[in-house]
Design an enzyme around this catalytic site. Structure first.
Site, PDB file in Angstrom:
ATOM      1  N   HIS A  69       0.809  -1.233   0.000  1.00  0.00           N
ATOM      2  CA  HIS A  69       0.000   0.000   0.000  1.00  0.00           C
ATOM      3  C   HIS A  69       0.840   1.280   0.000  1.00  0.00           C
ATOM      4  O   HIS A  69       0.295   2.363  -0.176  1.00  0.00           O
ATOM      5  CB  HIS A  69      -0.930   0.045   1.220  1.00  0.00           C
ATOM      6  CG  HIS A  69      -1.928  -1.075   1.274  1.00  0.00           C
ATOM      7  ND1 HIS A  69      -2.807  -1.323   0.251  1.00  0.00           N
ATOM      8  CD2 HIS A  69      -2.174  -2.013   2.229  1.00  0.00           C
ATOM      9  CE1 HIS A  69      -3.563  -2.378   0.585  1.00  0.00           C
ATOM     10  NE2 HIS A  69      -3.191  -2.811   1.763  1.00  0.00           N
TER      11      HIS A  69
ATOM     12  N   ASP B  75      -3.139 -11.001  -1.453  1.00  0.00           N
ATOM     13  CA  ASP B  75      -3.551 -10.394  -0.179  1.00  0.00           C
ATOM     14  C   ASP B  75      -5.050 -10.079  -0.286  1.00  0.00           C
ATOM     15  O   ASP B  75      -5.557  -9.841  -1.378  1.00  0.00           O
ATOM     16  CB  ASP B  75      -2.735  -9.096  -0.027  1.00  0.00           C
ATOM     17  CG  ASP B  75      -2.810  -8.432   1.326  1.00  0.00           C
ATOM     18  OD1 ASP B  75      -1.814  -8.493   2.065  1.00  0.00           O
ATOM     19  OD2 ASP B  75      -3.851  -7.807   1.631  1.00  0.00           O
TER      20      ASP B  75
ATOM     21  N   HIS C  32      -6.449  -7.458   0.474  1.00  0.00           N
ATOM     22  CA  HIS C  32      -6.602  -6.048   0.075  1.00  0.00           C
ATOM     23  C   HIS C  32      -6.006  -5.806  -1.310  1.00  0.00           C
ATOM     24  O   HIS C  32      -5.027  -6.446  -1.698  1.00  0.00           O
ATOM     25  CB  HIS C  32      -5.895  -5.134   1.092  1.00  0.00           C
ATOM     26  CG  HIS C  32      -6.427  -5.279   2.487  1.00  0.00           C
ATOM     27  ND1 HIS C  32      -5.784  -6.047   3.446  1.00  0.00           N
ATOM     28  CD2 HIS C  32      -7.540  -4.767   3.073  1.00  0.00           C
ATOM     29  CE1 HIS C  32      -6.498  -5.999   4.581  1.00  0.00           C
ATOM     30  NE2 HIS C  32      -7.566  -5.230   4.380  1.00  0.00           N
TER      31      HIS C  32
ATOM     32  N   ASP D 268      -3.593 -12.410   4.853  1.00  0.00           N
ATOM     33  CA  ASP D 268      -4.881 -11.982   5.416  1.00  0.00           C
ATOM     34  C   ASP D 268      -6.044 -12.456   4.551  1.00  0.00           C
ATOM     35  O   ASP D 268      -7.207 -12.204   4.866  1.00  0.00           O
ATOM     36  CB  ASP D 268      -4.922 -10.459   5.654  1.00  0.00           C
ATOM     37  CG  ASP D 268      -4.452  -9.662   4.459  1.00  0.00           C
ATOM     38  OD1 ASP D 268      -4.244 -10.249   3.371  1.00  0.00           O
ATOM     39  OD2 ASP D 268      -4.278  -8.423   4.615  1.00  0.00           O
TER      40      ASP D 268
HETATM   41 ZN    ZN Z   1      -3.892  -6.966   3.368  1.00  0.00          ZN
END
Ligand code: ZN
Length: 418
Positions: A138, A173, A175, A262
């Protein structure tokens, strides 16, 4: 026919477990130390070369990030320097991304490991390189985001581009891999492919089917938006054909895989329902194509499961497997009472990705992929390689509307204090 053993380089800094984001914060670098302990106690380490990463320098980081941001990061982590809240806010160094002791050296270590991975692949001394401290997808050019500060992945890919014409980035992931996608949004030399939860609200809010890249990079950003409760079967149903098609058309010269854990079932922040076998089968599938491969960490907030997952994936990289029951390790109490190596899906959770939805996503992505090719653009005047100053790790030490970062963009939080 027995599969050829791959030459694997693994990067680990024994200090990683000492960094601490602060009380209650879900990101725990300790999970990398737990992973390492499983790797050492299961004997997997015997099948690979292990290195302590060199710390990335400010200059290394500024290959992508702005100098002012990196300077604030360096100063913010120093005891003697007080930086006012307004400045910290400008770079999003609050809440999700707090300033903590050793912040800068933690980032130097994580980025240094990923750069080391890239250097080894560039030198062709190893087939697979691993840095579980990396994968901080990120991080933005001039701001922190979602527990990530310096985007080691972007730095690693830039290093790979000195020797490889086309790099494929795959992100599993939960995200969206927004920082990496954004960095390479307008080029066709890097194809980013992210599988993630998307509903517009879930962090970071980007990564829809319509989000395909820009200008020369149009269709070289692939997004696979998923709903809650994804199980192994539906994930695999999308993952294999999409990766297959990309490899066939794009012909990457190397692959970087962000293995954020995650996306596993029972994650503290995640909403998917993958087993560790399902997660690891993605790594196994990518490995089977025998293209130089970099494996990186990422998210993962139920730390006992993160360690299980990444130890399993390290075993896959070296062509071994973990026993069903975990070996004695320094953190055995975390795995009580079953001490099993696998993380299992939750059978009571509904997979909200029904067949019709999955089919629609697959068709749309396959159509977009029909517009890509394997560009051969040649190398620009090549900048010098990052020097290889690596120190072997001694065994005794064991223990549709792309969003561009702008100050005006509203920031999302990944986690709220309970
Ligand atoms: Zn993540």
């Amino acid at each position: 026919m027995t599969e050829r053993k791959r030459r694997v380089a693994y990067f680990y800094d024994p200090d990683v477990g000492q960094y601490y984001y602060g009380q209650g914060h879900p990101m725990k670098p300790h999970r990398v130390r737990m992973t390492h302990s499983l790797i050492m106690h299961s004997g997997i380490y015997n099948h690979m070369d292990m290195y302590v990463p060199s710390k990335a320098s400010k200059e290394d980081m500024c290959e992508f990030h702005t100098e002012d941001y990196i300077e604030v990061l360096e100063n913010a982590g120093a005891d003697s320097v007080q930086i006012n809240k307004q400045v910290l806010g400008e770079y999003n160094l609050l809440d999700d991304c707090p300033v903590f002791d050793g912040l800068f050296s933690y980032n130097q270590m994580a980025s240094g490991g990923t750069l080391g991975c890239a250097v080894k692949l560039n030198q062709k001394s190893h087939d697979i390189t691993i840095n579980w401290s990396g994968g901080l997808h990120h991080g933005k050019k001039s701001e922190a985001s979602g527990f990530c500060y310096v985007n080691d992945i972007v730095l690693g890919i830039l290093e790979l581009l000195k020797h490889h014409e086309r790099v494929l980035y795959i992100d599993i992931d939960v995200h969206h891999g927004d920082g990496v996608e954004e960095a390479f949004l307008t080029t066709d030399r890097v194809l980013t492919c992210s599988f993630h939860k998307f509903d517009g609200a879930f962090f970071p809010g980007t990564g829809s089917l319509e989000n395909v890249g820009h200008s020369i990079g149009k269709y070289y950003s692939v997004n696979v938006p998923l709903k809650d409760g994804v199980k192994d079967e539906s994930f695999e149903f999308l993952f294999k054909p999409i990766v297959d098609r990309i490899l066939a058309i794009y012909k990457p010269e190397c692959i970087v895989c962000q293995c954020g854990a995650d996306s596993l079932a029972h994650d503290r922040l995640g909403v998917f329902n993958l087993s560790s076998k399902g997660h690891a089968s993605c790594v196994e599938y990518i490995k089977s194509f025998n293209i130089p491969l970099m494996l990186l960490g990422g998210g993962g907030y139920t730390i006992k499961n993160v360690a299980r997952c990444w130890a399993t994936e390290t075993a896959i990289a070296v062509g071994e497997s973990l026993d069903d029951h975990l070996p004695l390790s320094d953190y055995l109490e975390y795995y009580s009472p079953e001490y099993e190596a696998d993380v299992f899906s939750d059978p009571s959770r509904k997979d909200k990705n029904d067949e019709a939805y999955i089919q629609k996503v697959l068709e749309r992505i396959m159509r977009n992929l029909s517009f890509i090719k394997a560009p051969s653009t040649g190398f620009e005047a090549r900048r010098p390689d990052t020097p290889d100053t690596l120190v072997p790790l001694l065994q005794e030490e064991e223990d549709g509307h792309p969003v561009i970062s702008s100050p005006n963009r509203p920031r999302k939080q990944m986690w709220k204090h309970e």
